[in-house]
Design a protein around this motif. Structure first.
Motif, PDB file in Angstrom:
ATOM      1  N   ALA A 108      26.054   2.070  20.638  1.00  7.87           N
ATOM      2  CA  ALA A 108      25.617   3.176  19.787  1.00  7.87           C
ATOM      3  C   ALA A 108      24.182   3.010  19.327  1.00  7.87           C
ATOM      4  O   ALA A 108      23.610   3.930  18.729  1.00  7.87           O
ATOM      5  N   PHE A 109      23.576   1.840  19.585  1.00  9.61           N
ATOM      6  CA  PHE A 109      22.212   1.576  19.126  1.00  9.61           C
ATOM      7  C   PHE A 109      21.251   1.232  20.258  1.00  9.61           C
ATOM      8  O   PHE A 109      20.214   0.612  20.033  1.00  9.61           O
ATOM      9  N   THR A 114      19.547   5.949  20.355  1.00 10.76           N
ATOM     10  CA  THR A 114      18.752   6.217  19.149  1.00 10.76           C
ATOM     11  C   THR A 114      17.678   7.271  19.392  1.00 10.76           C
ATOM     12  O   THR A 114      17.202   7.889  18.442  1.00 10.76           O
ATOM     13  N   LEU A 156      22.483  10.334  11.083  1.00 12.59           N
ATOM     14  CA  LEU A 156      23.119   9.422  12.039  1.00 12.59           C
ATOM     15  C   LEU A 156      24.638   9.488  11.897  1.00 12.59           C
ATOM     16  O   LEU A 156      25.374   9.515  12.891  1.00 12.59           O
ATOM     17  N   ASP A 216      27.673  12.312  16.700  1.00 10.23           N
ATOM     18  CA  ASP A 216      27.129  11.425  15.674  1.00 10.23           C
ATOM     19  C   ASP A 216      27.650   9.998  15.836  1.00 10.23           C
ATOM     20  O   ASP A 216      28.507   9.713  16.677  1.00 10.23           O
ATOM     21  N   LEU A 217      27.120   9.099  14.997  1.00  8.61           N
ATOM     22  CA  LEU A 217      27.447   7.678  15.115  1.00  8.61           C
ATOM     23  C   LEU A 217      28.926   7.400  14.864  1.00  8.61           C
ATOM     24  O   LEU A 217      29.540   6.598  15.573  1.00  8.61           O
ATOM     25  N   GLU A 220      30.773   8.057  17.895  1.00  8.84           N
ATOM     26  CA  GLU A 220      30.522   7.026  18.905  1.00  8.84           C
ATOM     27  C   GLU A 220      31.309   5.753  18.594  1.00  8.84           C
ATOM     28  O   GLU A 220      31.824   5.087  19.500  1.00  8.84           O
ATOM     29  N   GLY A 359      20.379  -2.648  14.475  1.00  2.00           N
ATOM     30  CA  GLY A 359      19.650  -1.394  14.321  1.00  2.00           C
ATOM     31  C   GLY A 359      18.173  -1.484  14.632  1.00  2.00           C
ATOM     32  O   GLY A 359      17.408  -0.599  14.261  1.00  2.00           O
TER      33      GLY A 359
END
Length: 407
Positions: A108-109, A114, A156, A216-217, A220, A359
């Protein structure tokens, strides 16, 4: 069998004599002097790794773990509900469970994931600049840097704009767990109340996402799967909390620190304005030269022979990334600020090894977009008054940054 290297406490290492309230700039001369003698020095809370190679080695060595709840322990809190919550988060985890969660979350990152935030990031920083541009002056920390990350984190998560203020209030109260200048025991009920409200909000979002996934996060994280393994609701909630903690104060303080060093080097700020493609390099150089996160603490889980020294089991070891990022053995003219440095070694500000910042890609995008737009909108910005910094230990960076600029 050869004898083990001497303990760091018996090796005649240089001593750092600074107060824990001193800023990075105040302590820098001591670091420089100590680096000429040895890669480690003895500081006020324990040995400090000053050299880049040794710092990178320690950060990547699993025998050096993150001491759980170190910020709480500094306030005398070593048990109870707040202790349990903090020490069970991914920020304090080690071993197999930590590796499992990182493997599920890391996708997810990625840079591609991103990149989806670019439009939101641009809109948020532009709105903040618009709010101060007509006045020709601002207090950058309060008016731009501090409010910047929360809307990005909310977007996010997929939280609507009308809830940004809620997130900001929760974050302000929850961040007290990493503050040294308050009575945390007295503030614990406030912290737990904010944390409970945040968890309830995230639980509600998770329930809705399970019936209607989005991009969105949280969606995910719900989708995340590795060999049939999935995150449960409690793990998703815990990760949401960890992202809020890790992705807010770090970004806002680094943005202020980066803006200050660019204002102090007008030629570099002008270069960024004229060559916006240098924005990502500007992020790396400002985080190398003027990081808001200057150190991280590790504990030796056993006697560790490293380099010419032995770190005894249980030793608190400060990995001084501020000093390491200016190691003259690694960086040519380390005190020179230059956003055109050609292929410099990776900075250590995001940590390393198993605890490398998840992140980091998002933080780089937030900072690079902000600096690029600031260089365009405030090219003549200058610091117009005192800009005091927080201490080196913990989260550093300017507490105030008054700026003047053309309208």
């Amino acid at each position: 069998m050869s004898a083990a290297p001497p303990s760091v406490f018996d090796a005649g290492l240089p001593t750092l004599d600074y107060d824990i309230t001193d800023t990075p700039q105040q302590i820098r001369p001591q670091f420089c002097a100590a680096q000429q003698v040895a890669p480690i020095a003895l500081g006020p809370i324990g040995p400090e790794v000053l050299s880049y190679p040794l710092a990178r080695t320690v950060l990547g060595d699993p025998r050096f773990g993150i001491p759980p709840g170190i910020h709480l322990a500094a306030h005398g809190i070593t048990s109870g509900e707040l202790w349990d919550r903090v020490t069970r988060s991914i920020l304090c985890m080690e071993g197999d469970e930590h590796r499992r969660l990182r493997s599920l979350v890391s996708r997810a990152f990625t840079p591609r994931a991103t990149a989806k935030m670019d439009q939101t990031i641009s809109e948020v920083i532009t709105d903040l600049i618009d709010a101060v541009s007509d006045s020709g002056a601002c207090e950058f920390v309060d008016q731009v840097a501090r409010p910047y990350p929360i809307p990005v984190i909310c977007a996010l998560f997929g939280a609507p704009r009308e809830d940004w203020e809620l997130f900001s209030t929760w974050a302000q109260d929850i961040f007290k767990i990493v503050s040294f200048d308050i009575d945390l025991a007295a503030e614990e009920p406030t912290v737990l109340r904010a944390w409970d409200e945040f968890d309830a909000y995230i639980d509600d979002m998770i329930a809705r996402r399970r019936t209607h996934l989005t991009t969105d996060l949280l969606s995910e994280l719900i989708r995340a799967e590795d060999g049939g393994d999935r995150l449960d609701a409690g793990e998703v909630r815990m990760l949401a909390f960890s992202i809020l903690i890790a992705g807010t104060d770090t970004t806002r303080t680094q943005l202020a620190a980066s803006m200050q060093v660019l204002c102090d080097h007008h030629d570099q700020f002008a270069l960024l304005r004229d060559r916006p493609e240098l924005a990502m390099r500007a992020v790396e150089e400002t985080m190398r030269h003027s990081p808001s996160m200057c150190s991280t603490v590790r504990t030796a889980t056993e006697d560790v022979a490293i380099g010419e020294y032995t770190i005894p089991a249980g030793t608190f070891l400060v990995v001084n990334t501020f000093a390491a990022n200016r190691d003259p053995v690694i960086y040519d003219e380390p005190d020179r600020f230059d956003i055109t440095r050609d292929d410099p070694p990776p900075i250590l500000t995001f940590g390393g090894g198993a605890h490398y910042c998840l992140g980091a890609n998002l933080a780089r995008r937030e900072l690079s977009e902000a600096l690029k737009i600031l260089a365009c909108r405030m090219p003549d910005a200058r610091v117009s008054g005192p800009a005091p910094w927080r201490p080196l230990l913990g989260m550093s960076g300017p507490t105030r940054l008054p700026l003047e600029f053309g309208r």
